[in-house]
Design a protein around this motif. Structure first.
Motif, PDB file in Angstrom:
ATOM      1  N   THR A  66       0.905  -0.901   0.268  1.00  0.00           N
ATOM      2  CA  THR A  66       0.142  -0.130   0.010  1.00  0.00           C
ATOM      3  C   THR A  66       0.760   1.102   0.042  1.00  0.00           C
ATOM      4  OG1 THR A  66      -0.550  -0.212   2.064  1.00  0.00           O
ATOM      5  CG2 THR A  66      -1.856  -1.323   0.861  1.00  0.00           C
ATOM      6  N   GLN A  67       2.418   0.917   0.764  1.00  0.00           N
ATOM      7  CA  GLN A  67       2.936   2.044   0.816  1.00  0.00           C
ATOM      8  C   GLN A  67       3.311   2.548  -0.120  1.00  0.00           C
ATOM      9  OE1 GLN A  67       3.515   4.225   3.105  1.00  0.00           O
ATOM     10  NE2 GLN A  67       1.274   3.163   4.387  1.00  0.00           N
ATOM     11  N   TRP A  68       3.898   1.642  -1.457  1.00  0.00           N
ATOM     12  CA  TRP A  68       4.859   1.462  -3.010  1.00  0.00           C
ATOM     13  C   TRP A  68       3.298   2.065  -3.578  1.00  0.00           C
ATOM     14  CZ3 TRP A  68       2.522  -0.948  -6.643  1.00  0.00           C
ATOM     15  CH2 TRP A  68       3.141  -0.960  -7.951  1.00  0.00           C
ATOM     16  N   LEU A  69       2.200   1.759  -3.460  1.00  0.00           N
ATOM     17  CA  LEU A  69       1.265   2.414  -3.912  1.00  0.00           C
ATOM     18  C   LEU A  69       1.304   3.753  -4.146  1.00  0.00           C
ATOM     19  CD1 LEU A  69      -1.862  -0.641  -3.673  1.00  0.00           C
ATOM     20  CD2 LEU A  69       0.010   0.022  -5.954  1.00  0.00           C
ATOM     21  N   TRP A  70       1.098   4.606  -3.200  1.00  0.00           N
ATOM     22  CA  TRP A  70       0.795   5.856  -2.383  1.00  0.00           C
ATOM     23  C   TRP A  70       2.256   6.163  -2.993  1.00  0.00           C
ATOM     24  CZ3 TRP A  70      -3.476   7.955  -1.894  1.00  0.00           C
ATOM     25  CH2 TRP A  70      -4.392   7.455  -0.790  1.00  0.00           C
ATOM     26  N   LEU A  71       2.772   5.590  -2.826  1.00  0.00           N
ATOM     27  CA  LEU A  71       4.189   6.055  -3.427  1.00  0.00           C
ATOM     28  C   LEU A  71       4.689   6.670  -5.247  1.00  0.00           C
ATOM     29  CD1 LEU A  71       6.904   7.882  -2.520  1.00  0.00           C
ATOM     30  CD2 LEU A  71       7.965   5.309  -2.781  1.00  0.00           C
ATOM     31  N   THR A  72       3.773   5.799  -5.940  1.00  0.00           N
ATOM     32  CA  THR A  72       3.882   5.560  -6.961  1.00  0.00           C
ATOM     33  C   THR A  72       2.720   6.839  -7.459  1.00  0.00           C
ATOM     34  OG1 THR A  72       4.527   3.424  -7.286  1.00  0.00           O
ATOM     35  CG2 THR A  72       3.241   4.359  -9.409  1.00  0.00           C
ATOM     36  N   TRP A  73       1.886   6.507  -7.130  1.00  0.00           N
ATOM     37  CA  TRP A  73       0.959   7.757  -7.348  1.00  0.00           C
ATOM     38  C   TRP A  73       1.300   8.703  -7.595  1.00  0.00           C
ATOM     39  CZ3 TRP A  73      -1.683  11.399  -4.710  1.00  0.00           C
ATOM     40  CH2 TRP A  73      -2.502  11.878  -4.482  1.00  0.00           C
ATOM     41  N   LYS A  74       2.045   9.108  -5.720  1.00  0.00           N
ATOM     42  CA  LYS A  74       2.690  10.578  -6.222  1.00  0.00           C
ATOM     43  C   LYS A  74       3.463  11.109  -6.983  1.00  0.00           C
ATOM     44  CE  LYS A  74       3.932  13.762  -2.649  1.00  0.00           C
ATOM     45  NZ  LYS A  74       5.165  14.208  -2.807  1.00  0.00           N
ATOM     46  N   ASN A  75       4.916   9.853  -7.626  1.00  0.00           N
ATOM     47  CA  ASN A  75       5.975  10.331  -7.896  1.00  0.00           C
ATOM     48  C   ASN A  75       5.444   9.831  -9.649  1.00  0.00           C
ATOM     49  OD1 ASN A  75       7.006  11.497  -6.373  1.00  0.00           O
ATOM     50  ND2 ASN A  75       7.739   9.444  -5.082  1.00  0.00           N
ATOM     51  N   LEU A  76       4.530   8.411  -9.722  1.00  0.00           N
ATOM     52  CA  LEU A  76       4.673   8.401 -11.566  1.00  0.00           C
ATOM     53  C   LEU A  76       5.583   9.329 -12.542  1.00  0.00           C
ATOM     54  CD1 LEU A  76       4.634   5.760 -13.237  1.00  0.00           C
ATOM     55  CD2 LEU A  76       2.184   5.914 -13.374  1.00  0.00           C
ATOM     56  N   GLY A  77       4.068  10.481 -12.527  1.00  0.00           N
ATOM     57  CA  GLY A  77       3.839  11.350 -13.443  1.00  0.00           C
ATOM     58  C   GLY A  77       5.341  12.195 -13.487  1.00  0.00           C
ATOM     59  N   TRP A  78       5.724  12.636 -12.004  1.00  0.00           N
ATOM     60  CA  TRP A  78       7.204  13.287 -12.534  1.00  0.00           C
ATOM     61  C   TRP A  78       8.462  12.411 -12.901  1.00  0.00           C
ATOM     62  CZ3 TRP A  78       8.875  18.442 -11.241  1.00  0.00           C
ATOM     63  CH2 TRP A  78       9.484  18.443 -11.388  1.00  0.00           C
ATOM     64  N   SER A  79       8.386  11.257 -12.447  1.00  0.00           N
ATOM     65  CA  SER A  79       9.063  10.671 -12.916  1.00  0.00           C
ATOM     66  C   SER A  79       9.486  10.069 -14.535  1.00  0.00           C
ATOM     67  CB  SER A  79       9.118   9.278 -11.881  1.00  0.00           C
ATOM     68  OG  SER A  79       9.514   9.715 -10.839  1.00  0.00           O
ATOM     69  N   SER A  80       8.236  10.725 -15.106  1.00  0.00           N
ATOM     70  CA  SER A  80       8.908  10.307 -15.757  1.00  0.00           C
ATOM     71  C   SER A  80       8.928  11.723 -16.995  1.00  0.00           C
ATOM     72  CB  SER A  80       6.741   9.839 -16.527  1.00  0.00           C
ATOM     73  OG  SER A  80       5.999  10.579 -16.545  1.00  0.00           O
ATOM     74  N   ILE A  81       9.573  12.372 -16.644  1.00  0.00           N
ATOM     75  CA  ILE A  81       9.808  14.076 -17.462  1.00  0.00           C
ATOM     76  C   ILE A  81      11.315  13.451 -18.069  1.00  0.00           C
ATOM     77  CG2 ILE A  81       9.591  16.679 -16.741  1.00  0.00           C
ATOM     78  CD1 ILE A  81       7.720  16.119 -15.293  1.00  0.00           C
ATOM     79  N   MET A  82      11.930  13.236 -17.505  1.00  0.00           N
ATOM     80  CA  MET A  82      12.774  13.001 -18.032  1.00  0.00           C
ATOM     81  C   MET A  82      12.746  11.906 -19.115  1.00  0.00           C
ATOM     82  SD  MET A  82      17.010  11.874 -16.024  1.00  0.00           S
ATOM     83  CE  MET A  82      16.372  13.397 -14.830  1.00  0.00           C
ATOM     84  N   TYR A  83      12.049  11.181 -18.449  1.00  0.00           N
ATOM     85  CA  TYR A  83      11.857   9.841 -20.244  1.00  0.00           C
ATOM     86  C   TYR A  83      11.520  10.382 -21.203  1.00  0.00           C
ATOM     87  CZ  TYR A  83      13.051   6.285 -16.654  1.00  0.00           C
ATOM     88  OH  TYR A  83      13.705   5.233 -16.026  1.00  0.00           O
ATOM     89  N   ILE A  84      10.511  11.479 -20.803  1.00  0.00           N
ATOM     90  CA  ILE A  84       9.535  12.597 -21.914  1.00  0.00           C
ATOM     91  C   ILE A  84      11.044  13.176 -23.071  1.00  0.00           C
ATOM     92  CG2 ILE A  84       8.133  14.411 -22.915  1.00  0.00           C
ATOM     93  CD1 ILE A  84       6.188  12.530 -20.164  1.00  0.00           C
TER      94      ILE A  84
END
Length: 309
Positions: free
Chosen positions: A172-190
């Protein structure tokens, strides 16, 4: 003439150094100067007495971490939580890359920008507000329990204690962390995707390649160097999984499984008042992180042929 060119090169180098000097000063102030606090691990520090009044105890606090079976088991459980949550995050570190790839494949520009904005905004929300959202959704009288009760799945008098449960805390903590950071972490790949030569895609289309084949043979291989560098950095920061998230979500029911090393240091200092012990734990964590950094750098040099240090 050569002397003039040499002096000009020296002056240009000095100007470049002046550009980075403010950042070097910030690093010295906020990264290296606090290391002076390590000295507290070798003294019997008892606030608010002046530091000069404290007794030098050597490695006493380091030995105290493993002096009883209870402390050893507690430390092992904390390390287990830390390694488990960091391992889950590290094992799913490819998700931002895949998200960036499929986000790039959206043909509707407005919808793509909307999705990117919506997924990036949670990064700027504090963990206190995230917990407020979680509390509103999953507390005993929250939206989820109300919905399940209205559907007849559970009894209104026996709500599911989502936040108080110690089951699946790591997930559950991983799910909350992923929800919070997924979009921001993808910026470098974009950004990395935007740097891929379009001629490669044009040549692939001429050869009859489908969109999935272009993703598999062009986009993903082009993103792998970026992914590998970020992966090595994440390995070096394996023990630094933060404190704020676990601090706001911890309670008496899940504390045993949610307490990671950073939170353990905080609880030891602020809860138990053992400042010197908490500094000793923090020192050990820093040393292990440094070892992991050199390990990741060596692995990068072995696999990619170049290091990032």
């Amino acid at each position: 003439m050569k002397a003039i060119q040499k002096n000009k090169k020296k002056w240009d180098s000095f100007k470049l150094f002046l550009y980075i000097l403010p950042f070097l000063i910030l690093v010295l102030i906020f990264s290296y100067y606090p290391l002076y606090g390590w000295i507290y691990a070798f003294f019997d520090y008892k606030p608010p007495k002046p530091f000069s009044w404290d007794d030098f105890v050597g490695l006493k606090w380091f030995y105290s971490l493993v002096e009883t079976d209870v402390k050893i088991n507690q430390l092992l459980q904390v390390l287990k939580n830390t390694f488990a949550m960091s391992a889950i995050t590290l094992g799913t570190s490819w998700l931002p890359m895949i998200f960036a790839v499929f986000l790039n494949e959206l043909k509707c520009v407005r919808f793509r920008k909307f999705v990117q904005t919506v997924t990036t905004l949670p990064n700027f929300i504090s963990w206190v507000l995230v917990y407020s959202v979680a509390f509103s959704l999953f507390n005993s009288t929250g939206m989820m329990n109300t919905l399940l009760a209205n559907l007849g799945i559970i009894s209104p008098d026996e709500p599911i204690l989502f936040l108080q449960s110690s089951d699946h805390v790591w997930l559950t903590q991983w799910l909350w962390l992923t929800w919070k950071n997924l979009g921001w972490s993808s910026i470098m790949y974009i950004a990395a995707i935007s740097g891929i030569d379009n001629e490669m895609y044009e040549a692939a289309r001429v050869d009859g390649a489908t969109r999935m084949k272009m993703i598999w043979y062009i986009t993903l291989p082009s993103l792998l160097p970026t992914f590998f560098v970020l992966l090595m950095i994440n390995i070096a920061n394996f023990l630094n999984n933060g404190m704020e998230q676990y601090y706001v979500f911890q309670n008496a029911f899940n504390k045993e499984y949610i307490q990671v090393l950073d939170l353990y240091v905080y609880n030891t200092a602020m809860g138990a008042g053992s400042y010197s012990v908490s500094v000793a734990i923090s020192m050990l964590k820093s040393i292990v992180s440094l070892v992991l950094l050199f390990f990741a750098n060596g692995a990068s040099k072995l696999i990619r042929g170049e290091s990032f240090l």
